[in-house]
Design a protein around this motif. Structure first.
Motif, short mmCIF file in Angstrom:
data_model
loop_
_atom_site.label_atom_id
_atom_site.label_comp_id
_atom_site.label_asym_id
_atom_site.label_seq_id
_atom_site.Cartn_x
_atom_site.Cartn_y
_atom_site.Cartn_z
N GLU A 20 42.00 36.09 12.48
CA GLU A 20 40.58 35.82 12.39
C GLU A 20 40.08 36.02 10.96
O GLU A 20 40.60 36.85 10.23
CB GLU A 20 39.84 36.76 13.34
CG GLU A 20 38.38 36.40 13.53
CD GLU A 20 37.70 37.37 14.47
OE1 GLU A 20 36.58 37.09 14.88
OE2 GLU A 20 38.31 38.41 14.77
N ARG A 24 34.12 37.52 9.41
CA ARG A 24 33.67 37.75 10.79
C ARG A 24 34.12 39.12 11.29
O ARG A 24 33.40 39.78 12.05
CB ARG A 24 34.19 36.65 11.71
CG ARG A 24 33.52 36.66 13.09
CD ARG A 24 33.89 35.43 13.88
NE ARG A 24 33.47 34.22 13.20
CZ ARG A 24 32.24 33.71 13.27
NH1 ARG A 24 31.31 34.35 13.95
NH2 ARG A 24 31.93 32.61 12.64
N ARG A 28 31.43 42.01 12.55
CA ARG A 28 31.47 42.70 13.85
C ARG A 28 31.58 44.21 13.67
O ARG A 28 30.99 44.98 14.44
CB ARG A 28 32.63 42.17 14.68
CG ARG A 28 32.42 40.73 15.16
CD ARG A 28 33.63 40.20 15.88
NE ARG A 28 33.35 38.87 16.42
CZ ARG A 28 34.25 38.08 16.97
NH1 ARG A 28 35.53 38.47 17.03
NH2 ARG A 28 33.92 36.89 17.44
N GLY A 229 23.38 35.40 11.38
CA GLY A 229 24.76 34.97 11.35
C GLY A 229 25.25 34.53 9.98
O GLY A 229 24.47 34.30 9.04
N ILE A 230 26.56 34.40 9.86
CA ILE A 230 27.21 34.01 8.61
C ILE A 230 26.83 32.57 8.26
O ILE A 230 26.97 31.66 9.08
CB ILE A 230 28.73 34.13 8.74
CG1 ILE A 230 29.12 35.52 9.24
CG2 ILE A 230 29.41 33.81 7.41
CD1 ILE A 230 30.56 35.62 9.70
N ARG A 261 35.24 31.75 4.37
CA ARG A 261 35.09 32.91 5.25
C ARG A 261 36.34 33.78 5.33
O ARG A 261 36.32 34.82 5.97
CB ARG A 261 34.69 32.45 6.66
CG ARG A 261 33.32 31.83 6.70
CD ARG A 261 32.84 31.65 8.11
NE ARG A 261 31.53 31.00 8.15
CZ ARG A 261 30.81 30.84 9.25
NH1 ARG A 261 31.28 31.28 10.40
NH2 ARG A 261 29.65 30.25 9.21
N GLU A 376 25.55 35.98 16.08
CA GLU A 376 26.49 34.96 15.60
C GLU A 376 26.91 34.01 16.70
O GLU A 376 27.34 32.89 16.47
CB GLU A 376 27.73 35.63 15.00
CG GLU A 376 28.46 36.51 15.98
CD GLU A 376 29.72 37.09 15.37
OE1 GLU A 376 30.25 38.05 15.93
OE2 GLU A 376 30.16 36.57 14.36
#
Length: 389
Positions: A20, A24, A28, A229-230, A261, A376
């Protein structure tokens, strides 16, 4: 020290894990972080910054940013409620050229004006807000008037339903930003507030951007469970101009990443009164807000908001008086919220909006990089935030 080192180590390991994307994972991590613990040990606090020293392994060093001190007169700074530019502290981060962070340069008490404007004036019609999708114009005509009695007695009746101001998530100023097409439009233009335009122009000028024009603003209204969110702010047609961000109320964690990202972001605190400027290379970087932090003093406000606005203001000030009654409403709102104003120049000099795409091309518009205030994961969280709970 051992706990902080362990926390920093966990942040570094999270960013380095395969699979991932790194952004992100850290989003989290900070969304689930516990205030007052070592979870926040790697977060940069510019209000207590030490230049040239990294506070954790692999940290980007905090550096001093040079301001154009003589370009803004002390008089004009005061008109906007700001200290003389010579007294501002401005910082940057190695590896992020064009990023400038200015910890609270406002004069004592003057944040009151901008908070009141965000809640009382800028939320009014004809400005567009998130509530317009579910309510008529008549129902959202004056959110302040409909909400102020609810907020004045907020502590007395904690089980009451949320006021409309507490359901507010965003408001657009100037050129309206369409969240579906990810484009600005001149069709829904509303006059940009002159006081906010003046404030933005002084800050931009002090940071070396002469001739900046405030053409669009997005106000985000955060609750303690809100996230942003991103995303990348790329919808403006002129990326040579900076994006200005003003924060008021409860503190938050801001993540500034890279062009992709898979680059781990740098975390920093945003406190009430702080200003961020994203320009140059940093103008089109991924960024997000994973966490709003409740005040250490339960139900309290940041210390900088406890000082009242002076009773006598300069004659030509763009700042207006704030009554005790109005500030009581603002105070009760900010005890569990923060407000962020981002101001942008959309068009270059003599530039016009391009013609609208055909219906066929409209169907091909991608939603990549889209962002809403909420979670997100989008709709599920936004529905929760807009409930009456």
């Amino acid at each position: 020290m051992g706990k902080m080192a362990a926390a920093v180590g966990s942040v570094v390991s999270l960013a380095a894990e395969p699979g991932e994307d790194a952004f992100r994972k850290l989003f989290r991590f900070y969304r689930q972080s516990r205030p007052g613990t070592a979870d926040l040990g790697a977060v940069i606090d510019f209000s207590a910054a030490q230049t040239g020293r990294g506070t954790e392994p692999g940290a980007r060093k905090v550096i001093r940013s040079q301001l154009s001190v003589s370009s803004v007169s002390d008089h004009d700074a005061r008109r906007a409620g700001l200290q003389p530019v010579s007294k501002w502290q401005a910082y940057g981060l190695q590896g992020y050229p064009g990023f400038i962070f200015i910890p609270n340069p406002f004069l004592p008490g003057y944040q009151w004006h901008w908070v009141k404007q965000c809640l009382k004036l800028y939320s009014q019609k004809p400005n567009v807000c998130n509530l317009d999708k579910h309510m008529t114009k008549e129902e959202t005509q004056d959110l302040w008037e409909q909400s102020r009695e609810f907020l004045r007695y907020k502590e007395v009746n904690k089980r009451r339903r949320r006021s409309l101001l507490e359901k507010l998530r965003w408001v657009t100023l100037g050129y309206h930003y369409n969240w579906d097409s990810k484009k600005y439009s001149a069709d829904h233009y509303t006059p940009f507030p002159s006081d906010l335009a003046f404030l933005s122009e002084q800050v931009a000028t002090a940071c070396g951007f002469q001739g900046f024009r405030a053409e669009a603003g997005i106000l985000n209204y955060y609750r303690l469970d809100s996230t942003l969110g991103i995303h990348v702010d790329r919808s403006e047609l002129d990326h040579s101009k900076p994006l200005l961000s003003f924060s008021f109320g409860q503190s938050a964690i801001f993540l500034l990443g890279g062009l992709k990202r898979d680059e781990a972001p740098t975390a920093m605190f945003m406190h009430s009164g702080d200003i961020m400027v994203m320009s140059g290379f940093s103008r089109l970087l991924n960024h997000a807000v994973p966490r709003v932090l409740p005040s250490p003093q339960r139900g309290g406000l940041p210390c900088c908001l406890e000082t009242p606005l002076p009773a006598i203001l300069p004659r030509d000030s763009v700042v207006e008086p704030c009554s005790e009654e109005d500030w009581q409403v603002c105070t009760n709102y900010l005890k569990t919220a923060r407000v962020n104003m981002t101001v942008r120049q959309v068009l270059a000099i003599d530039q016009d909006f391009p013609s609208e795409p055909t219906e066929e091309n409209k169907r091909d518009i991608t939603t990549e990089g889209s962002c809403h205030l909420g979670d997100e994961n989008g709709q599920v969280k936004r529905a929760k935030l807009n409930s009456d709970s």
